[in-house]
Design a protein around this motif. Structure first.
Motif, PDB file in Angstrom:
ATOM      1  N   ASN A 149       0.793  -1.229   0.000  1.00 28.58           N
ATOM      2  CA  ASN A 149       0.000   0.000   0.000  1.00 28.58           C
ATOM      3  C   ASN A 149       0.824   1.277   0.000  1.00 28.58           C
ATOM      4  O   ASN A 149       0.280   2.378   0.140  1.00 28.58           O
ATOM      5  CB  ASN A 149      -0.968   0.002   1.185  1.00 28.58           C
ATOM      6  CG  ASN A 149      -0.259  -0.246   2.513  1.00 28.58           C
ATOM      7  OD1 ASN A 149       0.962  -0.062   2.610  1.00 28.58           O
ATOM      8  ND2 ASN A 149      -0.998  -0.683   3.509  1.00 28.58           N
ATOM      9  N   HIS A 182      -4.841 -20.551  -1.649  1.00 29.74           N
ATOM     10  CA  HIS A 182      -5.260 -19.157  -1.600  1.00 29.74           C
ATOM     11  C   HIS A 182      -4.044 -18.294  -1.289  1.00 29.74           C
ATOM     12  O   HIS A 182      -3.176 -18.689  -0.496  1.00 29.74           O
ATOM     13  CB  HIS A 182      -6.323 -18.934  -0.520  1.00 29.74           C
ATOM     14  CG  HIS A 182      -7.690 -19.402  -0.908  1.00 29.74           C
ATOM     15  ND1 HIS A 182      -8.732 -18.541  -1.174  1.00 29.74           N
ATOM     16  CD2 HIS A 182      -8.174 -20.654  -1.099  1.00 29.74           C
ATOM     17  CE1 HIS A 182      -9.801 -19.235  -1.497  1.00 29.74           C
ATOM     18  NE2 HIS A 182      -9.496 -20.525  -1.454  1.00 29.74           N
ATOM     19  N   THR A 184      -3.469 -14.702   0.441  1.00 30.30           N
ATOM     20  CA  THR A 184      -4.209 -13.740   1.253  1.00 30.30           C
ATOM     21  C   THR A 184      -3.255 -12.654   1.714  1.00 30.30           C
ATOM     22  O   THR A 184      -2.163 -12.953   2.207  1.00 30.30           O
ATOM     23  CB  THR A 184      -4.853 -14.414   2.473  1.00 30.30           C
ATOM     24  OG1 THR A 184      -5.590 -15.570   2.045  1.00 30.30           O
ATOM     25  CG2 THR A 184      -5.803 -13.458   3.180  1.00 30.30           C
ATOM     26  N   LYS A 192      -6.622  -7.516   7.126  1.00 28.13           N
ATOM     27  CA  LYS A 192      -6.782  -8.324   5.921  1.00 28.13           C
ATOM     28  C   LYS A 192      -7.189  -7.438   4.752  1.00 28.13           C
ATOM     29  O   LYS A 192      -8.153  -6.672   4.837  1.00 28.13           O
ATOM     30  CB  LYS A 192      -7.831  -9.412   6.154  1.00 28.13           C
ATOM     31  CG  LYS A 192      -7.953 -10.420   5.031  1.00 28.13           C
ATOM     32  CD  LYS A 192      -8.918 -11.535   5.423  1.00 28.13           C
ATOM     33  CE  LYS A 192      -9.081 -12.563   4.320  1.00 28.13           C
ATOM     34  NZ  LYS A 192      -9.996 -13.668   4.737  1.00 28.13           N
ATOM     35  N   LEU A 193      -6.431  -7.544   3.654  1.00 25.50           N
ATOM     36  CA  LEU A 193      -6.675  -6.697   2.492  1.00 25.50           C
ATOM     37  C   LEU A 193      -7.492  -7.405   1.417  1.00 25.50           C
ATOM     38  O   LEU A 193      -8.410  -6.820   0.851  1.00 25.50           O
ATOM     39  CB  LEU A 193      -5.334  -6.225   1.902  1.00 25.50           C
ATOM     40  CG  LEU A 193      -4.412  -5.446   2.833  1.00 25.50           C
ATOM     41  CD1 LEU A 193      -3.106  -5.106   2.121  1.00 25.50           C
ATOM     42  CD2 LEU A 193      -5.093  -4.177   3.325  1.00 25.50           C
ATOM     43  N   TRP A 194      -7.147  -8.627   1.111  1.00 26.59           N
ATOM     44  CA  TRP A 194      -7.845  -9.358   0.056  1.00 26.59           C
ATOM     45  C   TRP A 194      -7.456 -10.832   0.071  1.00 26.59           C
ATOM     46  O   TRP A 194      -6.494 -11.224   0.738  1.00 26.59           O
ATOM     47  CB  TRP A 194      -7.591  -8.763  -1.332  1.00 26.59           C
ATOM     48  CG  TRP A 194      -6.153  -8.477  -1.694  1.00 26.59           C
ATOM     49  CD1 TRP A 194      -5.518  -7.267  -1.627  1.00 26.59           C
ATOM     50  CD2 TRP A 194      -5.165  -9.408  -2.176  1.00 26.59           C
ATOM     51  NE1 TRP A 194      -4.209  -7.377  -2.034  1.00 26.59           N
ATOM     52  CE2 TRP A 194      -3.962  -8.682  -2.387  1.00 26.59           C
ATOM     53  CE3 TRP A 194      -5.170 -10.754  -2.452  1.00 26.59           C
ATOM     54  CZ2 TRP A 194      -2.794  -9.271  -2.861  1.00 26.59           C
ATOM     55  CZ3 TRP A 194      -3.998 -11.363  -2.925  1.00 26.59           C
ATOM     56  CH2 TRP A 194      -2.829 -10.619  -3.121  1.00 26.59           C
ATOM     57  N   ASP A 195      -8.219 -11.629  -0.672  1.00 22.95           N
ATOM     58  CA  ASP A 195      -7.955 -13.062  -0.816  1.00 22.95           C
ATOM     59  C   ASP A 195      -8.075 -13.430  -2.288  1.00 22.95           C
ATOM     60  O   ASP A 195      -9.044 -13.027  -2.952  1.00 22.95           O
ATOM     61  CB  ASP A 195      -8.952 -13.870   0.018  1.00 22.95           C
ATOM     62  CG  ASP A 195      -8.695 -15.368  -0.055  1.00 22.95           C
ATOM     63  OD1 ASP A 195      -7.883 -15.865   0.739  1.00 22.95           O
ATOM     64  OD2 ASP A 195      -9.293 -16.029  -0.925  1.00 22.95           O
ATOM     65  N   TYR A 196      -7.081 -14.164  -2.784  1.00 21.77           N
ATOM     66  CA  TYR A 196      -7.059 -14.581  -4.196  1.00 21.77           C
ATOM     67  C   TYR A 196      -7.007 -16.109  -4.247  1.00 21.77           C
ATOM     68  O   TYR A 196      -6.104 -16.733  -3.671  1.00 21.77           O
ATOM     69  CB  TYR A 196      -5.839 -13.982  -4.889  1.00 21.77           C
ATOM     70  CG  TYR A 196      -5.536 -14.560  -6.259  1.00 21.77           C
ATOM     71  CD1 TYR A 196      -6.266 -14.184  -7.384  1.00 21.77           C
ATOM     72  CD2 TYR A 196      -4.512 -15.495  -6.421  1.00 21.77           C
ATOM     73  CE1 TYR A 196      -5.979 -14.709  -8.625  1.00 21.77           C
ATOM     74  CE2 TYR A 196      -4.214 -16.025  -7.666  1.00 21.77           C
ATOM     75  CZ  TYR A 196      -4.950 -15.636  -8.771  1.00 21.77           C
ATOM     76  OH  TYR A 196      -4.661 -16.160 -10.007  1.00 21.77           O
ATOM     77  N   THR A 254      -5.872  -4.294  -4.219  1.00 24.05           N
ATOM     78  CA  THR A 254      -7.224  -4.830  -4.414  1.00 24.05           C
ATOM     79  C   THR A 254      -7.268  -6.341  -4.547  1.00 24.05           C
ATOM     80  O   THR A 254      -8.328  -6.948  -4.358  1.00 24.05           O
ATOM     81  CB  THR A 254      -7.855  -4.223  -5.671  1.00 24.05           C
ATOM     82  OG1 THR A 254      -7.133  -4.688  -6.839  1.00 24.05           O
ATOM     83  CG2 THR A 254      -7.812  -2.705  -5.624  1.00 24.05           C
ATOM     84  N   GLY A 255      -6.150  -6.967  -4.952  1.00 20.34           N
ATOM     85  CA  GLY A 255      -6.146  -8.407  -5.180  1.00 20.34           C
ATOM     86  C   GLY A 255      -6.729  -8.816  -6.517  1.00 20.34           C
ATOM     87  O   GLY A 255      -6.917 -10.013  -6.781  1.00 20.34           O
ATOM     88  N   GLN A 256      -6.996  -7.852  -7.400  1.00 20.82           N
ATOM     89  CA  GLN A 256      -7.565  -8.150  -8.711  1.00 20.82           C
ATOM     90  C   GLN A 256      -6.466  -8.347  -9.753  1.00 20.82           C
ATOM     91  O   GLN A 256      -5.431  -7.669  -9.719  1.00 20.82           O
ATOM     92  CB  GLN A 256      -8.483  -7.000  -9.158  1.00 20.82           C
ATOM     93  CG  GLN A 256      -9.655  -6.764  -8.224  1.00 20.82           C
ATOM     94  CD  GLN A 256     -10.560  -7.975  -8.103  1.00 20.82           C
ATOM     95  OE1 GLN A 256     -11.025  -8.511  -9.115  1.00 20.82           O
ATOM     96  NE2 GLN A 256     -10.806  -8.408  -6.877  1.00 20.82           N
TER      97      GLN A 256
END
Length: 567
Positions: A149, A182, A184, A192-196, A254-256
């Motif tokens: 970030n 996953h 994360t 926690k920011l995101w999970d992929y 964003t984890g995208q």
């Protein structure tokens, strides 16, 4: 982190970016905060440590401020500015209170805020660690660190569950993946920011699922790069033999998925076991800009590709044609370092090396190695050396030291070895011998163990610490300590600390120049950090290029603790 601190980091980042071409800086460094850590030392004493940065002037000193959360503003706790060290013991804390600590800089009589702070809940016990809470019961396979970030602190990208499939064909190795991996992301404070979801196209094993956390595109935020595939291409037994393979660029905030690039092809590999060996690392091929390095293969053909920040190919190499002799020279990882002192990183794929431009540089002919570390192991020799432990059966040189610039064998074991296995260890642990000591051992039919001095004197033939101990800086001197079997201890000395959990990373992530041990326990990421004061002041190790790249490698292949390179 307040708005003012964020604004200062952005301004410094823009200034460095604009001035880089004008002043000839060799590479763009991560804009780090102070990495402040606060830990209970016992008897109402709080240890506070922080980073010294490359950009700090020589005479810089520091003040330490404490805030009783919810009740007061920050108050200075040191009577005079602190110079010569980057740690402080606060003896005025009270048990049962929660505190924030921050550090300011003092230069030429001027005091300025410096980004970064630490939280500690004060108590009377000795606790040189802090925790990040994960989802209940989750266990971790691997860990990547990077500033996702842009606030100057290292964040965490964890891979779960802690399950491993090995593509080796003999019974007992390969097994069906029970669920997808996953990735994360958690920020430095544990949010926690995101999970992929890596999906069914990626089997749950080390060699199928490399990922890398690093700021390749230069925007100040680390991205995540991971091997990926589409849908559910599994065969009836669970193996993945077909389907598109690519590398995904994942937005660190964003984890995208932002972009995709093809993975190296399976063409030329003779079996599932051989093509399933995949790696991903980072190198400064031009000395200025980080590039991604993809690799496929270890035991036979090896394919390596370099990509720029736009995921466009810089160069491609494979061990065929005139470079056929490089086949089977792979390691269970990749070592990146400036081995020829030209300011640009070379790619050491195992017992062979590629130049920064992707041309073959040298090969030893030693075959596949498990153990491999690059450092200035022998200080009496110019340049860097590599310590190897060779997995393949060897008539001699099964453990050896090699010149990193030429591949010349400097010294080695004169007898035969069967299977030197796992990661071994290097570290300056013995004050009686100059340089770095080197350790490795046999497995699977062998019983030989080796502890070498940097000059090739065999110091022990005993199984001292298994096959993969870790050496790190922890106490108040410049010798490394060793962690093995859940203990941290000095070579031929006292035990300093019990270590709980599976070790994921050893690196200088917070605090001063000493190193953290980051472990996984069910539902917890634990960061062990020293609470022992030292009078030695050094720049944060993560600002050493080779060390930083070695830390990035923790999320692919075997974990080989990072080593310092020339600066």
């Amino acid at each position: 982190m307040n708005i003012r601190s964020n604004f200062k980091i952005i301004c410094w980042w823009l200034l460095i970016t604009l001035l880089l071409p004008l002043v000839g800086i060799s590479q763009l460094a991560e804009p780090l905060d102070r990495g402040v850590v606060a830990l209970n030392q016992g008897e109402n004493r709080i240890y506070v440590g922080w980073r010294l940065l490359k950009s700090d002037p020589e005479g810089i000193s520091f003040n330490v401020y404490r805030k009783n959360i919810g009740f007061s503003d920050y108050q200075r706790v040191n009577p005079q500015p602190i110079s010569g060290v980057t740690n402080f013991i606060d003896t005025t804390s009270e048990p049962g209170f929660a505190y924030h600590y921050k550090v300011t800089t003092v230069n030429g009589g001027t005091e300025e805020d410096s980004p970064g702070y630490a939280y500690v809940f004060s108590h009377n016990g000795d606790q040189p660690w802090y925790s990040i809470t994960l989802d209940a019961g989750i266990t971790l396979k691997r860990l990547g660190v990077g500033d996702l970030n842009g606030d100057g602190a290292y964040d965490f990208v964890v891979q779960s569950p802690d399950f491993n499939v090995d593509p080796y064909y003999k019974p007992g190795y390969w097994k069906r993946s029970p669920e997808p991996y996953h990735l994360t992301a958690y920020d430095a404070k544990g949010r926690k920011l995101w999970d992929y979801n890596m999906g069914w196209a990626i089997e749950t094993g080390t060699w199928y699922s490399p990922y890398m956390v690093f700021d390749i595109d230069g925007d100040g935020n680390a991205e995540v790069y991971a091997k990926a595939g589409d849908g559910d291409p599994r065969e009836s037994d669970g193996k993945v033999l077909q389907g598109r393979e690519y590398m995904a660029k994942i937005n660190g905030i964003t984890g995208q998925i932002e972009r995709k690039a093809d993975w190296l092809s399976k063409e030329g590999f003779d079996s599932y076991n051989r093509w399933s060996r995949n790696f991903l690392t980072v190198a400064y091929l031009d000395g200025k800009n980080p590039a991604l390095i993809q690799q496929r293969g270890t035991y036979t053909i090896i394919k390596t590709r370099a990509l720029d920040k736009d995921l466009k190919e810089i160069w491609y190499w494979e061990s065929s044609g005139k470079d056929q002799k490089f086949r089977g020279q792979g390691q269970h990882g990749i070592m990146c370092a400036d081995v020829d002192d030209d300011g640009k990183d070379e790619i050491v794929i195992g017992t062979a090396a590629l130049d920064h431009d992707g041309t073959a540089l040298w090969h030893t002919g030693l075959g596949h190695n498990d153990v491999g570390y690059i450092a200035d192991i022998d200080p009496d020799r110019p340049g860097l050396e590599i310590f190897y432990g060779i997995e393949t059966r060897s008539p001699k040189h099964g453990t050896c030291l090699v010149d990193a610039a030429t591949g010349e064998i400097i010294w080695g074991y004169s007898g035969s070895t069967v299977h030197v296995h796992s990661q071994g260890m290097i570290g300056d642990i013995d004050p009686n011998y100059p340089g770095i000591e080197c350790y490795a051992g046999e497995a699977k039919g062998g019983s030989k163990f080796f502890l070498w001095s940097a000059q090739g004197e065999r110091l022990s033939d005993k199984n001292l610490w298994g096959l993969a101990p870790r050496a790190l800086w922890w106490d108040d001197d410049e010798l490394k300590e060793i962690t093995y079997n859940h203990q941290l201890f000095k070579y031929q000395g006292d035990t300093l600390q019990e270590i709980e959990g599976k070790i994921l990373l050893v690196a200088d992530v917070v605090g001063d120049w000493r190193e953290e041990i980051i472990t996984s326990l069910p539902g917890e990421l634990r960061v062990y950090s020293t609470n022992i004061p030292t009078t030695t002041r050094k720049v944060c190790l993560m600002q050493n290029r080779q060390y930083r790249l070695g830390t990035a490698d923790a999320s692919m292949g075997y974990f080989y603790p990072p080593q310092l390179g020339p600066e």
